[in-house]
Design an enzyme around this catalytic site. Structure first.
Site, PDB file in Angstrom:
ATOM      1  N   THR A 157       5.011 -21.421  -6.974  1.00 22.17           N
ATOM      2  CA  THR A 157       5.018 -20.127  -6.278  1.00 22.17           C
ATOM      3  C   THR A 157       4.210 -19.055  -6.994  1.00 22.17           C
ATOM      4  OG1 THR A 157       7.141 -19.662  -7.324  1.00 22.17           O
ATOM      5  CG2 THR A 157       7.208 -20.507  -5.079  1.00 22.17           C
ATOM      6  N   GLY A 158       3.538 -19.413  -8.077  1.00 22.66           N
ATOM      7  CA  GLY A 158       2.677 -18.451  -8.774  1.00 22.66           C
ATOM      8  C   GLY A 158       1.336 -18.292  -8.072  1.00 22.66           C
TER       9      GLY A 158
ATOM     10  N   ARG B 206      -5.386 -27.908 -24.224  1.00 24.41           N
ATOM     11  CA  ARG B 206      -6.843 -27.982 -24.078  1.00 24.41           C
ATOM     12  C   ARG B 206      -7.573 -28.466 -25.321  1.00 24.41           C
ATOM     13  NH1 ARG B 206      -7.051 -22.130 -21.338  1.00 24.41           N
ATOM     14  NH2 ARG B 206      -6.402 -22.711 -19.245  1.00 24.41           N
TER      15      ARG B 206
ATOM     16  N   CYS C 256     -10.379 -20.331 -17.046  1.00 29.13           N
ATOM     17  CA  CYS C 256     -11.175 -19.927 -15.874  1.00 29.13           C
ATOM     18  C   CYS C 256     -12.582 -19.449 -16.230  1.00 29.13           C
ATOM     19  CB  CYS C 256     -10.439 -18.835 -15.101  1.00 29.13           C
ATOM     20  SG  CYS C 256      -9.576 -17.635 -16.138  1.00 29.13           S
TER      21      CYS C 256
ATOM     22  N   GLN D 250     -13.372  -9.665 -15.921  1.00 32.39           N
ATOM     23  CA  GLN D 250     -12.379 -10.566 -15.346  1.00 32.39           C
ATOM     24  C   GLN D 250     -11.361  -9.867 -14.446  1.00 32.39           C
ATOM     25  OE1 GLN D 250     -12.417 -13.280 -19.397  1.00 32.39           O
ATOM     26  NE2 GLN D 250     -10.692 -13.592 -18.007  1.00 32.39           N
TER      27      GLN D 250
ATOM     28  N   GLY E 216      -6.093 -13.336 -12.617  1.00 33.86           N
ATOM     29  CA  GLY E 216      -5.940 -14.311 -13.702  1.00 33.86           C
ATOM     30  C   GLY E 216      -4.615 -14.180 -14.420  1.00 33.86           C
TER      31      GLY E 216
ATOM     32  N   LYS F 159     -11.228 -19.146 -26.677  1.00 29.11           N
ATOM     33  CA  LYS F 159     -11.199 -20.269 -25.727  1.00 29.11           C
ATOM     34  C   LYS F 159     -12.607 -20.541 -25.233  1.00 29.11           C
ATOM     35  CE  LYS F 159      -6.856 -18.686 -23.795  1.00 29.11           C
ATOM     36  NZ  LYS F 159      -6.368 -17.879 -22.655  1.00 29.11           N
TER      37      LYS F 159
ATOM     38  N   HIS G 173     -14.093 -13.651 -11.268  1.00 28.77           N
ATOM     39  CA  HIS G 173     -14.608 -13.244 -12.572  1.00 28.77           C
ATOM     40  C   HIS G 173     -16.142 -13.194 -12.505  1.00 28.77           C
ATOM     41  CE1 HIS G 173     -10.670 -13.749 -14.080  1.00 28.77           C
ATOM     42  NE2 HIS G 173     -10.812 -14.782 -14.887  1.00 28.77           N
TER      43      HIS G 173
ATOM     44  N   ASN H 203     -11.789 -17.012  -9.736  1.00 23.54           N
ATOM     45  CA  ASN H 203     -11.074 -17.495 -10.927  1.00 23.54           C
ATOM     46  C   ASN H 203      -9.839 -18.309 -10.590  1.00 23.54           C
ATOM     47  OD1 ASN H 203     -10.421 -14.683 -10.075  1.00 23.54           O
ATOM     48  ND2 ASN H 203      -8.734 -14.927 -11.520  1.00 23.54           N
TER      49      ASN H 203
END
Ligand code: L14
Length: 338
Positions: free
Chosen positions: A12-13, A99, A128, A155, A159, A213, A242, A315
């Site tokens: 639900t996000g 990651r 992203c 951005q 996000g 990142k 973005h 994004n």
């Protein structure tokens, strides 16, 4: 055609909503579907005509399921991804948790599809900002060998999730009505009509985690630790998409026209580059679309082998949900699911 049992964690996000849309849009071959969440447990959601109730994560959440798409943040991902993988459910995780783990592939299907081959049950979806940049960098790297990248990002608030979209909304509405735009929960400063050079947390080296990142993930995805990357990541009052100013230094000379030509033929890229018609990529146009849009391609006249370009993408789609679903599709295509 074989169908798969699919779990969405974080259904639900902001990204979860997009997962559901994209799975239906692309007619992902689904047999059973399960939605997992935390704050929305019990909520009933229509999914292509079936009603699905959001469940809490439990010990048996992944038993009998083939593929899980995660977008619920790094801490829950760290807690349950191994458990899912051990239950035989392959996880494609959109958080930052896995990651940089050496035994976890970090994949953008247009760039390094074969890295899925060595997965051990978890595959990470990159950040992203990194995804859209490497889609544009890859063809240039293959042709001219990239030595260094200087990137500055612009951005969108999406996000950070639905709360941040609401925060920008409330502040803008309040400010145009003569208020102070003081509604602040997500960001440390007002985002409306402002730019914050601050995404994710600050690290001891003075960079933010978002910036690092972009440095580390770019090298891992392109499989080349010699590429030097430096980033400044900035939050701007944009809802979706973005934008990035990307400066590249290459080993071999490549002209702006050659880059345009290369990118016109690159998978997942649309070149929008016609200054005479004021045509260049815009966040408002990229929103809701799948591609990475590239324009303002020109030679950096301050160095012998340099290119500047402007790279824009949605994004939440290519930067998150779409790329994750594309990884799942790739796993199926390669026969790597069960
Ligand atoms: O996936 O925009 O690493 O606030 C962390 C911060 C995604 C976006 C990630 C943001 C992100 C994000």
């Amino acid at each position: 055609m074989k169908k798969y049992n699919v779990v969405i964690l974080g259904a639900t996000g902001a990204v979860g909503i997009e997962f559901r849309k994209i799975l239906l849009e692309r007619k992902f071959p689904i047999d059973k579907i399960r939605f997992l969440g935390s704050s929305t447990v019990g909520k009933q959601i229509d999914f292509g005509g079936r009603t699905v109730t959001v469940e809490a994560v439990g010990d048996d959440s992944f038993k009998g399921f083939d593929i899980a798409l995660f977008s619920a943040g790094a801490s829950i991902s760290r807690q349950v991804a191994r458990q899912a993988a051990e239950a035989g459910c392959i996880v494609v995780d959109n958080s930052s948790a896995w990651r940089m783990e050496p035994d976890v592939p970090l994949v953008v299907p247009e760039v390094n599809p074969d890295d899925v081959d060595w997965n051990r049950g978890i595959i990470a979806n990159p950040n992203c900002s990194t995804i859209q940049m490497v889609v544009a960098l890859k063809p240039i790297h293959d042709r001219a060998r990239i030595r260094r990248v200087v990137v500055n990002t612009y951005q969108a608030v999406s996000g950070t999730g639905l709360k941040a979209i609401e925060e920008l909304d409330l502040q803008v509405k309040d400010l145009v009505q003569g208020g102070q735009g003081a509604q602040r929960k997500v960001y440390p400063h007002r985002i409306a009509f402002n730019c914050l050079p601050h995404i994710d947390v600050f690290l001891p080296n003075g960079y933010t985690r978002e910036e690092m990142k972009m440095v580390n993930e770019t090298r891992k995805i392109l499989g080349d630790d010699s590429i030097r990357v430096t980033a400044t990541t900035v939050r701007v009052p944009v809802y979706h998409g973005h934008s990035e100013s990307v400066n590249i230094e290459t080993e071999k000379k490549i002209t702006a026209e050659e880059v345009r030509e290369l990118l016109r033929g690159a998978p997942g890229v649309t070149v929008e580059d016609d200054p005479s018609r004021n045509m260049y990529p815009l966040a408002i146009n990229a929103a809701g679309k799948d591609d990475v849009f590239v324009g303002r391609i020109r030679e950096d006249e301050s160095i012998p082998n340099g290119i500047n370009m402007w790279v824009v993408s949605d994004n939440i789609r290519k930067g998150a949900a779409l790329n994750t679903v594309q990884i799942a599709e790739l796993l199926i295509k390669k026969g790597l699911v069960k």
